[in-house]
Design an enzyme around this catalytic site. Structure first.
Site, PDB file in Angstrom:
ATOM      1  N   LYS A  27       1.713   8.512 -23.034  1.00 33.55           N
ATOM      2  CA  LYS A  27       2.939   8.374 -23.555  1.00 33.55           C
ATOM      3  C   LYS A  27       3.485   9.191 -24.581  1.00 33.55           C
ATOM      4  CE  LYS A  27       4.035   3.921 -23.348  1.00 33.55           C
ATOM      5  NZ  LYS A  27       3.961   2.401 -23.823  1.00 33.55           N
ATOM      6  N   ARG A  97       3.932   1.087 -29.803  1.00 31.04           N
ATOM      7  CA  ARG A  97       3.678   0.852 -28.436  1.00 31.04           C
ATOM      8  C   ARG A  97       2.561   1.368 -28.146  1.00 31.04           C
ATOM      9  NH1 ARG A  97       8.130   4.944 -26.372  1.00 31.04           N
ATOM     10  NH2 ARG A  97       8.105   3.878 -24.426  1.00 31.04           N
ATOM     11  N   GLY A 106      -2.537  -3.828 -18.737  1.00 35.13           N
ATOM     12  CA  GLY A 106      -3.412  -4.665 -19.640  1.00 35.13           C
ATOM     13  C   GLY A 106      -3.506  -4.366 -20.757  1.00 35.13           C
ATOM     14  N   MET A 108      -1.734  -3.730 -24.696  1.00 35.55           N
ATOM     15  CA  MET A 108      -0.914  -4.544 -25.311  1.00 35.55           C
ATOM     16  C   MET A 108       0.744  -4.240 -24.697  1.00 35.55           C
ATOM     17  SD  MET A 108       0.050  -4.583 -29.108  1.00 35.55           S
ATOM     18  CE  MET A 108       1.297  -3.684 -28.965  1.00 35.55           C
ATOM     19  N   ARG A 342       6.706  10.022 -17.420  1.00 36.30           N
ATOM     20  CA  ARG A 342       5.333  10.358 -16.759  1.00 36.30           C
ATOM     21  C   ARG A 342       5.364  10.380 -15.310  1.00 36.30           C
ATOM     22  NH1 ARG A 342       3.946   3.921 -17.472  1.00 36.30           N
ATOM     23  NH2 ARG A 342       5.904   3.267 -16.739  1.00 36.30           N
ATOM     24  N   HIS A 460     -22.442  -1.811  14.521  1.00 38.99           N
ATOM     25  CA  HIS A 460     -21.970  -1.218  15.652  1.00 38.99           C
ATOM     26  C   HIS A 460     -20.722  -1.452  15.839  1.00 38.99           C
ATOM     27  CE1 HIS A 460     -20.873  -1.801  19.923  1.00 38.99           C
ATOM     28  NE2 HIS A 460     -21.740  -0.662  20.194  1.00 38.99           N
ATOM     29  N   ARG A 567     -22.450  11.400  21.626  1.00 38.40           N
ATOM     30  CA  ARG A 567     -23.522  10.579  22.465  1.00 38.40           C
ATOM     31  C   ARG A 567     -23.476  10.368  23.676  1.00 38.40           C
ATOM     32  NH1 ARG A 567     -20.340   8.389  18.643  1.00 38.40           N
ATOM     33  NH2 ARG A 567     -21.112   7.973  16.407  1.00 38.40           N
ATOM     34  N   ARG A 623     -26.048  15.258  22.230  1.00 41.53           N
ATOM     35  CA  ARG A 623     -27.199  14.673  22.002  1.00 41.53           C
ATOM     36  C   ARG A 623     -27.817  14.060  23.202  1.00 41.53           C
ATOM     37  NH1 ARG A 623     -27.404   9.894  17.653  1.00 41.53           N
ATOM     38  NH2 ARG A 623     -26.490   8.921  19.339  1.00 41.53           N
ATOM     39  N   SER A 770     -28.419  19.135  12.614  1.00 40.99           N
ATOM     40  CA  SER A 770     -27.277  18.109  12.578  1.00 40.99           C
ATOM     41  C   SER A 770     -27.787  16.873  11.791  1.00 40.99           C
ATOM     42  CB  SER A 770     -26.561  17.666  13.605  1.00 40.99           C
ATOM     43  OG  SER A 770     -25.486  16.754  13.471  1.00 40.99           O
ATOM     44  N   ASN A 774     -26.719   8.425   8.882  1.00 45.49           N
ATOM     45  CA  ASN A 774     -26.769   7.077   9.019  1.00 45.49           C
ATOM     46  C   ASN A 774     -28.384   6.604   9.154  1.00 45.49           C
ATOM     47  OD1 ASN A 774     -24.016   6.802   9.293  1.00 45.49           O
ATOM     48  ND2 ASN A 774     -24.135   6.377  11.472  1.00 45.49           N
ATOM     49  N   CYS A 837     -23.458  14.667  10.967  1.00 44.43           N
ATOM     50  CA  CYS A 837     -22.799  14.104  12.044  1.00 44.43           C
ATOM     51  C   CYS A 837     -22.757  12.545  11.727  1.00 44.43           C
ATOM     52  CB  CYS A 837     -23.387  14.374  13.145  1.00 44.43           C
ATOM     53  SG  CYS A 837     -24.905  13.738  13.717  1.00 44.43           S
ATOM     54  N   TYR A 857     -20.587  22.562   8.257  1.00 42.24           N
ATOM     55  CA  TYR A 857     -19.669  21.768   8.697  1.00 42.24           C
ATOM     56  C   TYR A 857     -19.687  20.167   8.472  1.00 42.24           C
ATOM     57  CZ  TYR A 857     -22.337  20.677  12.986  1.00 42.24           C
ATOM     58  OH  TYR A 857     -23.129  20.302  14.000  1.00 42.24           O
TER      59      TYR A 857
HETATM   60  P1  ADP Z   1       4.974   0.457 -21.329  1.00 39.65           P
HETATM   61  O1  ADP Z   1       4.017   1.128 -21.536  1.00 39.65           O
HETATM   62  O2  ADP Z   1       4.806  -1.008 -20.739  1.00 39.65           O
HETATM   63  O3  ADP Z   1       6.240   1.181 -20.341  1.00 39.65           O
HETATM   64  P2  ADP Z   1       6.784   0.940 -23.592  1.00 39.65           P
HETATM   65  O4  ADP Z   1       5.983   1.032 -24.584  1.00 39.65           O
HETATM   66  O5  ADP Z   1       7.307   2.112 -22.618  1.00 39.65           O
HETATM   67  O6  ADP Z   1       5.880   0.078 -22.710  1.00 39.65           O
HETATM   68  O7  ADP Z   1       8.118  -0.011 -23.925  1.00 39.65           O
HETATM   69  C1  ADP Z   1       8.831  -0.725 -22.933  1.00 39.65           C
HETATM   70  C2  ADP Z   1      10.201  -0.564 -23.025  1.00 39.65           C
HETATM   71  O8  ADP Z   1      10.530  -1.004 -24.438  1.00 39.65           O
HETATM   72  C3  ADP Z   1      10.603   0.967 -22.970  1.00 39.65           C
HETATM   73  O9  ADP Z   1      10.947   1.161 -21.682  1.00 39.65           O
HETATM   74  C4  ADP Z   1      11.957   0.737 -23.770  1.00 39.65           C
HETATM   75  O10 ADP Z   1      13.079   0.101 -22.790  1.00 39.65           O
HETATM   76  C5  ADP Z   1      11.909  -0.223 -24.937  1.00 39.65           C
HETATM   77  N1  ADP Z   1      11.367   0.571 -25.942  1.00 39.65           N
HETATM   78  C6  ADP Z   1      10.049   0.936 -26.402  1.00 39.65           C
HETATM   79  N2  ADP Z   1      10.444   1.606 -27.590  1.00 39.65           N
HETATM   80  C7  ADP Z   1      11.819   1.717 -27.714  1.00 39.65           C
HETATM   81  C8  ADP Z   1      12.609   2.242 -28.824  1.00 39.65           C
HETATM   82  N3  ADP Z   1      12.041   2.951 -29.671  1.00 39.65           N
HETATM   83  N4  ADP Z   1      13.791   1.931 -28.979  1.00 39.65           N
HETATM   84  C9  ADP Z   1      14.501   1.131 -27.948  1.00 39.65           C
HETATM   85  N5  ADP Z   1      13.716   0.673 -26.755  1.00 39.65           N
HETATM   86  C10 ADP Z   1      12.378   0.676 -26.839  1.00 39.65           C
HETATM   87 MG    MG Z   2       7.141   2.302 -20.575  1.00 33.26          MG
HETATM   88 MG    MG Z   3     -29.578   8.373  14.728  1.00 32.47          MG
END
Ligand code: ADP
Ligand code: MG
Ligand code: MG
Length: 881
Positions: A27, A97, A106, A108, A342, A460, A567, A623, A770, A774, A837, A857
């Site tokens: 990011k 962020r 997963g 924050m 991204r 099998h 085979r 074979r 060859s 397996n 093979c 191959y």
């Molecule tokens: P994630 O990694 O879950 O996508 P982000 O860090 O991209 O999380 O944040 C999620 C959303 O929060 C963004 O898509 C945006 O809509 C909002 N956001 C994040 N930073 C800002 C900001 N500086 N101003 C306005 N909205 C924000």
């Molecule tokens: Mg985002």
């Molecule tokens: Mg064999």
């Protein structure tokens, strides 16, 4: 100056760029890159992933000079925004962020509106002239900060909000007015107290708490689990970065809003603008699903100028990053801001189409396109799939090993013959067996898919299913199959013969009932084009394991350059042959055996002619017979009488032969070359069939074939010498007799470890090797491949083995045998052709290893040929260019 921990970006200038993902995270690196490129990104800064690493390496402390650098960056941010952090008149608000080098759910959640407190909220009212907006932002901040940074249960805030709405008799958040929201702010503060927490009015305290929360989340259970599942090793990533970005507001009225867009359709890959837009909202509203967003085009009507600008930026970003982008944006009072870009996640179909389209558009070169598509993408688009909606609603009743990809649905049959008959009658059939044996092949072929309760990835059922291109789930151990009474049982679920069941061979799932399947598109369009490019880079040949002309045809259509393994024994199981094979086995004298073999000869010859014809001059490796003879005889009492009569001996005689052939350990028993040594007349018959087929095709149809005759299970050079002599005598006599010129090769499987170790000796007698990986895996580990299900899952769970060695080649052990045997062999004979093979020949991960050796191959089942072509091309690009 000390180390740089903080990277600033604002007004077209950033200290970072897209190449710095390792230290800025995905990011942060892209925010910097976009800033440099002049894309409107709100100003901010990124605390590098090295801080996260430092933190965990140093007893959860920060580098000494971090505070100074962060505060300096905040000052700069104040300057460029003209606002003050904690300023009661013109407060600067920021988002905090997370973001690692690899996008990682997963981690924050983002905290928005940080910098609000009892004083600054008043400043926000003044600045915006919108009291409702200001207090709404404040209560959101209290909620996100409390939840994410201080661990106060989200539900407590949600309940308070719901209660407030109930009191007011309203349904939507947006129906609460400024006064309500002010009250809610007070209630939220009470919630903090109830949990023994204090809401920090000091904005820097807020900031540091949020930074720490992001860094903590790197080691959260969720994040650790995610890295584990996705094979991200400890130390591979430094940690997460922390992005601090000046807030822009999408919730300031109808000329504001927020959304997510893609530069192409991530489902189909079509080149269209695609996305969602929610007016008068902050980012989290889209995710939370509180209001349903509009399709992107709606924005064109509502905020046309920002829309046009967004479209232009989408084009620019895609051209810039040379890949489909997934873009998050916000519009504040008509002004567009980009908050993230991204590479977009996409379906397999889209991945292929986009890669090919982008080459035509001149955006990327062929090599990049070939590297960008995953072998699994090819696999997925070539197999039937379930209708997504129906699949979602279906009930999963069991899970087994995903042995052969694709989706299948059908009425269950527990008996292969019944399955075959039902299929003939036009039914869609799913064959369910405790495990399968060669006698079930007819039923397997007739079925849409195969499900077994026992067996591993090279059982099998698994091997045959892959060969047939049939979806299969094997080793679904929780299923009890009662073949006699014709039902299966899992928990309380009982499925009787004739009832519907569905399996997904790509995931191993077993579903109750019928799910509609959707046909694959075949090798045409973008897939075909991409694979033709792959062939330009590929240095490893790709052949097919195919036993009959039908398979050979499929293999050719999928681009195989020969047959690496035919085979011959599979031909023996056909209805019209098996009695003859049995007569050959029970023969009391050599003469009787030769008589039976003489009857088989014309049939085998025709098989080979069909195969050679289909392969149009491409090499074909055949074979000689491999399995122990008892596999061709009935083992059950009931079938004895019928079979005995069929082959013209008494039941007693038959039983005696079966007894004689009985082996305690047939896998290591009387099979392969050992059979050919003890019954040389079988080698003679098979050689005749092969050579005659080639001679006749040459004479009758002008097709040149160079048959490759392969001897299985050789461990000692003398075994090879003995059988080779017989083959050569037989072949040369025939060639002389027919007065033609015909080249043929005699080679050997390398599947007994001793053969690999003595490869230099064996190469003196062999024209080709060859690797039957397996058996080589089975014998090198000493694991019976049909019984690994009993312990392998625990081996994997306990980390004793990293993966199933029958699925991915064991590069350190078995793989080294392949590598060194190839080298030794080629040193002795430079013309020695070497291939693989085993099932590994169709496995991308194994192919990647094979590409690092001197192998010529790989050979894979017909339906895996496209996958192998791509995997081999990718490996060649990586290791051989
Ligand atoms: P994630 O990694 O879950 O996508 P982000 O860090 O991209 O999380 O944040 C999620 C959303 O929060 C963004 O898509 C945006 O809509 C909002 N956001 C994040 N930073 C800002 C900001 N500086 N101003 C306005 N909205 C924000
Ligand atoms: Mg985002
Ligand atoms: Mg064999």
């Amino acid at each position: 100056m000390g180390k740089k921990w903080v990277y600033f970006f604002a007004n077209g200038q950033a200290e970072g760029n897209a190449q710095m993902k390792d230290i800025l995270g995905g990011k942060g690196a892209n925010l910097a890159e976009m800033t440099n490129a002049g894309v409107p990104v709100p100003p901010g800064f990124t605390i590098s992933t090295e801080v996260c690493k430092f933190y965990y390496d140093n007893n959860r402390t920060y580098p000494e000079d971090l505070k100074e650098q962060v505060e300096a960056a905040m000052k700069k941010l104040e300057e460029v925004t003209g606002k003050g952090f904690g300023d009661p008149k013109k407060p600067l608000l920021v988002s905090v962020r997370s973001g690692a080098a690899i996008s990682m759910p997963g981690m924050m959640d983002t905290i928005l509106n940080l910098g609000l407190n009892d004083e600054t909220v008043k400043g926000l009212v003044e600045m915006t002239n919108n009291e409702r907006f200001a207090y709404d932002s404040y209560r959101r901040f209290l909620q996100m900060f409390g939840d994410t940074a201080l661990g106060i249960p989200h539900a407590d805030f949600e309940n308070a909000l719901a209660e407030m709405k109930a009191q007011k008799g309203v349904k939507l958040d947006t129906e609460l007015d400024a006064e309500d929201l002010k009250k809610l702010v007070e209630t939220y503060k009470e919630i903090y107290k109830k949990h023994g927490k204090e809401f920090p009015q000091d904005v820097y305290k807020q900031l540091w708490a949020a930074i720490e929360a992001v860094i903590w989340s790197w080691m959260s259970d969720r994040a650790i689990k995610y890295r584990e599942i996705h094979g991200i090793k400890e130390g591979q990533l430094l940690g997460t970065a922390v992005n601090i970005v000046a807030m822009v507001f999408g919730n300031m009225g109808d000329d504001s809003g927020t959304g997510v867009c893609f530069t192409r359709d991530p489902n189909t890959g079509e080149k269209v603008y695609y996305g969602e837009f929610l007016p008068n909202a902050q980012g989290e509203d889209v995710v939370a699903g509180i209001r349903t967003p509009y399709p992107l085009e709606k924005m064109k009507e509502m905020i046309p100028q920002a829309y046009d600008e967004l479209i232009a930026i989408m084009d620019r970003l895609e051209a810039y990053f040379k890949d489909m982008q997934d873009i998050e944006f916000t519009v504040e009072k008509g002004k567009l801001y980009i908050l993230q870009t991204r590479s977009a996640k996409r379906t397999s179909q889209a991945a292929i189409r986009i890669a090919v389209d982008m080459v035509h558009e001149g955006l990327i070169d062929k090599k990049t396109a070939v590297l960008r598509v995953q072998p699994s993408d090819i696999e997925r688009v070539l197999h039937p799939k379930f209708d997504e909606k129906e699949r979602k609603n279906a009930k999963v009743i069991a899970k087994g090993l995903p042995a052969s990809p694709g989706a299948a649905t059908g009425k269950v049959y527990f008996d292969a013959h019944k399955a075959e008959e039902a299929a003939k009658a036009g039914e869609k059939v799913l064959l369910v067996r405790p495990e399968t044996s060669p006698e079930d092949v007819g039923g397997m072929n007739a079925a849409e898919g195969i499900l077994t309760a026992r067996g591993g990835m090279t059982s099998h059922a698994a091997v045959v299913a892959r060969g047939l291109g049939k979806p299969a789930v094997v080793g679904a151990e929780s299923i009890y199959v009662n073949e006699e009474e014709g039902y299966l049982k899992v928990g309380d679920v009982v499925v009787k013969e004739g009832e519907w069941l569905s399996i997904d061979g790509t995931t191993g799932e077993v579903f109750l009932g019928k799910i509609t399947t959707v046909k694959p598109q075949g090798l045409e369009g973008p897939v075909a084009e991409l694979l033709s490019w792959a062939d330009e880079f590929r240095k490893l040949g790709v052949r097919a394991n195919a036993d009959v002309p039908r398979d050979a045809k499929v293999a050719r259509e999928f681009g195989a350059e020969g047959i690496g393994l035919c085979r011959t024994e599979h031909m023996f199981f056909e209805k019209d042959r098996i009695p003859k094979v049995r007569r050959m086995i029970v023969a009391r004298t050599k003469e009787e055996r030769e008589a039976a073999l003489a009857e088989l000869l014309p049939l085998q010859k025709e098989d080979f002619k069909g195969l050679f014809r289909e392969m149009k001059g491409y090499p074909v490796t055949i074979r000689l017979i491999d399995p122990p003879l008892h596999e061709f005889l009935p083992q059950e009492e009931e079938q004895m009488a019928e079979v005995a009569q069929q082959i013209g001996i008494t039941v007693e005689e038959l039983k005696k032969v079966v007894e004689q052939l009985h082996e305690l350990n047939p896998m290591l028993g009387h099979r392969g070359v050992r059979l050919l040594v003890t019954y040389p007349e079988i080698a003679v018959m098979q050689t005749k069939a092969i050579i005659l087929a080639a001679i006749e095709l040459k004479k009758e149809e002008g097709i040149e074939v160079v048959p490759e005759i392969m001897i299985p299970l050789v461990g000692h050079i003398n075994e090879l010498k003995y059988v080779k002599q017989i083959i050569i005598e037989t072949a040369d006599a025939l060639i002389k007799e027919h007065g033609v010129e015909l080249k043929y090769l005699v080679g050997t499987m390398i599947e007994v470890p001793r053969a690999a170790v003595t490869a230099d000796q064996i190469a003196q007698e062999a024209d080709f090797f060859s690797f039957g990986t397996n058996d080589l895996t089975q014998m090198t580990f000493g694991f019976s491949r049909d019984d690994v299900g009993k312990f392998l899952p625990e081996y994997l769970e306990k980390g004793i083995l990293e993966h199933d060695p029958f699925k991915h080649i064991d590069t350190q052990g078995v793989g080294q045998l392949v590598k060194s045997a190839t080298e030794k062999g080629k040193e002795v004979k430079s013309t020695l052709k070497c291939g693989v093979c085993g099932e590994h020949g169709g496995d991308p991960k194994s192919i990647e290893f094979f590409a690092t050796t001197k192998l010529d191959y790989v050979s894979a089942s017909p339906y895996r040929i496209p996958v192998a072509r791509l995997a081999a091309a990718q490996a060649s690009i990586k290791y051989r260019s």
